[in-house]
Design a protein around this motif. Structure first.
Motif: not given
Length: 190
Positions: A102-122
């Motif tokens: 499935s290409s549909t993002k789950t709640e977990l997928d979205k959370l992971w991406e948000n944490v990673l973006m916050s991390l690289i965005g410092e």
């Protein structure tokens, strides 16, 4: 270089690691860790996100580790020896897509991406020259009954930094309401 768009360099370079039961080495856990890619720019980061296997498609007990370049995702690494982790237990949402294709993002997928973006965005730490970066990396662990995201910090005794990072996680990452947070020093049960 003429005609090429300039890359948007990150403040720190980050390495994505992977481990799972298929890579497990009982004699030397470090050999279980597989480095996947090191990202140096925003463009490389988004290419990594696009091509990495989504979390909902990982098998149980698999883990992604996203750590500052040069820091291994192990307690024994010099940068992690005195550290700990801010952990978030994420309930498995039965309504999320479980089809690995499935290409549909789950709640977990979205959370992971948000944490990673916050991390690289410092954006998870306070700015300032006097502040040595406390965040060493983040781990996502796929488990049978829940999933866990853990932000690893350099100094488990720096309570002010840990409280600040926790506050920024809860306010800036859009955590699902069911997420349970906690902190543990490396080696303590979380």
């Amino acid at each position: 270089m003429e005609g090429e768009a300039a890359l948007h360099q990150l403040d720190r370079n980050w390495t994505l690691w992977y481990d799972s039961p298929s890579t497990y080495n009982a004699e030397d856990w470090e050999k279980s860790l597989v480095p996947v890619i090191t990202v140096h720019s925003v463009e490389e980061f988004f290419a990594m996100l696009r091509y990495m296997k989504p979390l909902h498609a990982l098998r149980t007990s698999a883990q992604y580790h996203f750590f500052q370049e040069g820091v291994k995702p192990m307690w024994e690494d010099e940068a992690n020896k005195k550290g700990g982790k801010i952990w978030m237990n994420v309930e498995i949402n039965k309504n999320d897509a479980t089809d690995a294709n499935s290409s549909t993002k789950t709640e977990l997928d979205k959370l992971w991406e948000n944490v990673l973006m916050s991390l690289i965005g410092e954006s998870l730490e306070e700015e300032g020259e006097e502040n040595e970066s406390q965040i060493m990396g983040v781990v996502i662990s796929k488990k049978k009954y829940y999933n866990r995201v853990a932000v690893w910090v350099r100094d488990a005794d720096n309570t002010k930094a840990i409280e600040n990072i926790t506050s920024r996680l809860t306010s800036g990452v859009a955590l699902p309401p069911s997420v349970k947070l906690g902190f543990a020093k490396h080696g303590e049960k979380a």
